[in-house]
Structure formats: C-alpha cells, structure tokens
Scaffold this active site. Structure first.
Site, PDB file in Angstrom:
ATOM      1  N   ASP A   8      -8.084   2.085   1.724  1.00  0.00           N
ATOM      2  CA  ASP A   8      -8.591   2.505   0.419  1.00  0.00           C
ATOM      3  C   ASP A   8      -7.692   1.559  -0.569  1.00  0.00           C
ATOM      4  O   ASP A   8      -6.707   1.537  -0.375  1.00  0.00           O
ATOM      5  CB  ASP A   8      -8.724   3.956   0.153  1.00  0.00           C
ATOM      6  CG  ASP A   8      -9.006   4.515  -1.136  1.00  0.00           C
ATOM      7  OD1 ASP A   8      -9.921   4.090  -1.543  1.00  0.00           O
ATOM      8  OD2 ASP A   8      -8.305   5.097  -1.838  1.00  0.00           O
ATOM      9  N   ASP A  10      -7.464   2.516  -4.739  1.00  0.00           N
ATOM     10  CA  ASP A  10      -6.858   3.432  -5.769  1.00  0.00           C
ATOM     11  C   ASP A  10      -6.256   4.632  -5.101  1.00  0.00           C
ATOM     12  O   ASP A  10      -6.709   5.468  -4.293  1.00  0.00           O
ATOM     13  CB  ASP A  10      -7.984   3.951  -6.968  1.00  0.00           C
ATOM     14  CG  ASP A  10      -8.666   2.766  -7.298  1.00  0.00           C
ATOM     15  OD1 ASP A  10      -8.330   2.648  -8.510  1.00  0.00           O
ATOM     16  OD2 ASP A  10      -9.645   2.182  -6.811  1.00  0.00           O
ATOM     17  N   ASP A 170      -6.292   8.206   0.595  1.00  0.00           N
ATOM     18  CA  ASP A 170      -5.484   9.460  -0.012  1.00  0.00           C
ATOM     19  C   ASP A 170      -6.274  10.707  -0.387  1.00  0.00           C
ATOM     20  O   ASP A 170      -5.665  11.681  -1.269  1.00  0.00           O
ATOM     21  CB  ASP A 170      -4.884   8.851  -1.248  1.00  0.00           C
ATOM     22  CG  ASP A 170      -5.680   8.430  -2.349  1.00  0.00           C
ATOM     23  OD1 ASP A 170      -5.681   8.991  -3.241  1.00  0.00           O
ATOM     24  OD2 ASP A 170      -6.731   7.748  -2.149  1.00  0.00           O
TER      25      ASP A 170
END
Length: 221
Positions: A8, A10, A170
């Site tokens: 991922d 961001d 996250d």
C-alpha cells in the site's frame, strides 16, 4: 514467476497525511469555514482518503453533508495534486527494505486506492517510482481494494505469482483485500492507530521496516 510483495502507499510506504489534510483544509477555507482538520489529531483519517477527510471536516460544522463531500472532492484532488509532496516523507527504512527484497529475488509493486495519476506523480517526486515493478491505483481497473483483483493485477504486472504473494498495508481495507485474495497480510504499526491495526488480526505486524525481511520469508518463503 517470482514471489511478490505488494505495498500500500499512504500510511504504509509514506506518511502523506500532512499534504492530504492541507488539501482538505484548502477546500474548507474556500467555503469560509477555516481549517477544520488538524494535521496531528486527524492524521489517521487523512490516510483513509479524501472523502473520509471531507466527511470528518463537514461533521464539525452545521448544515453540511454528503452533497458537499461530493461537490468538494474534485477540488480536493486538484489542491492535493498541486502540492503533493510539501510535507510527505517516506517512512524510515521503507526503501531499504524494498531493496533487500529485490536482492532476495522478490518482485515488488504497489496497490493503492489513491488515483493512479496522483500516485505516479508522488512516487516520481519522491524519486522512488523505478523501485517498483507495478503501480495499480484506484482508477487503474474497474475495481479497487478490497476487491482481490486489485491485488492480483499488481502482482501480475510485477511479474509475480499471485499464489506466492502478500500485501503490506496499514488499514482494514488492506486486511480485507488480503483476506479476499487468500494471501497473507503484513500490517505496519508505526502509523496512526496502532491498537486498531493490531485488532485487525493480520498474519503479521511490523513495528519497523527492519522486521519485514524475516516476516516475508516466513509467510511466503
């Protein structure tokens, strides 16, 4: 086909929250509302995307709702694109971990729900785009995370084997993507909301990128 690690963007590879919040506040100021988001307090929401930020900001004033979120979203993207790397930084050790994976013959790529053009611009600006064999954004395909095809296509474009891949992320979106794809997830705990990440019960978590090599080896060989 190689074993593959998909990241991922961001909140995983880079802390983009400061520039995202600045873009949202540009929209709010344009409506005469001032800065409705705080860069420190609201960093976790920023990493959930533009609509999440607009929704939170408008919830703090009366008379605004989903209509304003939809109307301001294009303006937010434009403001973000114009100032995409003022505050953004790569997390410590991220690119060193990517280099170690490549040296160990893993393919690496990116699957992000940031629009592809903005993701490409940011990675180029940070000087690290060439380190990743693939980049799939929110609008690259007809689907996006948590649809498993988003992950699978990132793996395929990196030259990897979807059956021997994992996703480093996250958020719950990343965890659900990995579940839907039937692959392991590794969630980072160094961003906002460590306890929330642990509650998602991923196959592994890491507190720093120094831990990633061993975790990847254990999960996909």
């Amino acid at each position: 086909m190689k074993r593959t690690v998909i990241f991922d963007l961001d909140g995983t590879l880079a802390d983009t929250s400061g520039d995202l919040i600045a873009a949202a506040n540009t929209c709010f100021r344009g409506l005469g509302l001032g800065d409705l988001l705080d860069p420190a307090q609201d960093a976790g929401t920023a990493l959930k995307g533009g609509r999440a930020m607009l929704t939170l900001g408008f919830s703090r004033v009366d008379g605004f709702g989903q209509t304003e979120v939809d109307a301001q979203y294009p303006a937010l993207l434009a403001a973000y694109g114009a100032n995409i790397d003022t505050h953004t930084v790569l997390y410590p050790g991220a690119m060193e971990a990517v280099a170690r994976l490549q040296s160990a013959d893993y393919a690496v790529g990116i699957a992000t729900n940031k629009p592809e053009g903005l993701a490409e611009t940011l990675m180029q600006s940070l000087g690290v785009r060439d380190a990743f064999a693939s980049l799939i954004g929110a609008d690259t395909l007809p689907v996006r995370k948590p649809d498993p095809e988003h992950h699978f296509e990132a793996v395929r474009r990196a030259g990897g084997d979807p059956r021997r891949s994992l996703l480093v992320g996250d958020t719950a979106t990343d965890r659900n993507t990995s579940r839907n794809a039937g692959v392991p997830s590794v969630l980072v705990t160094f961003g906002p909301g460590r306890e929330d990440v642990l509650a998602l019960d991923p196959e592994a978590t890491i507190d720093s990128y120094e831990e990633l090599d061993d975790v990847v080896s254990r999960l996909i060989g």
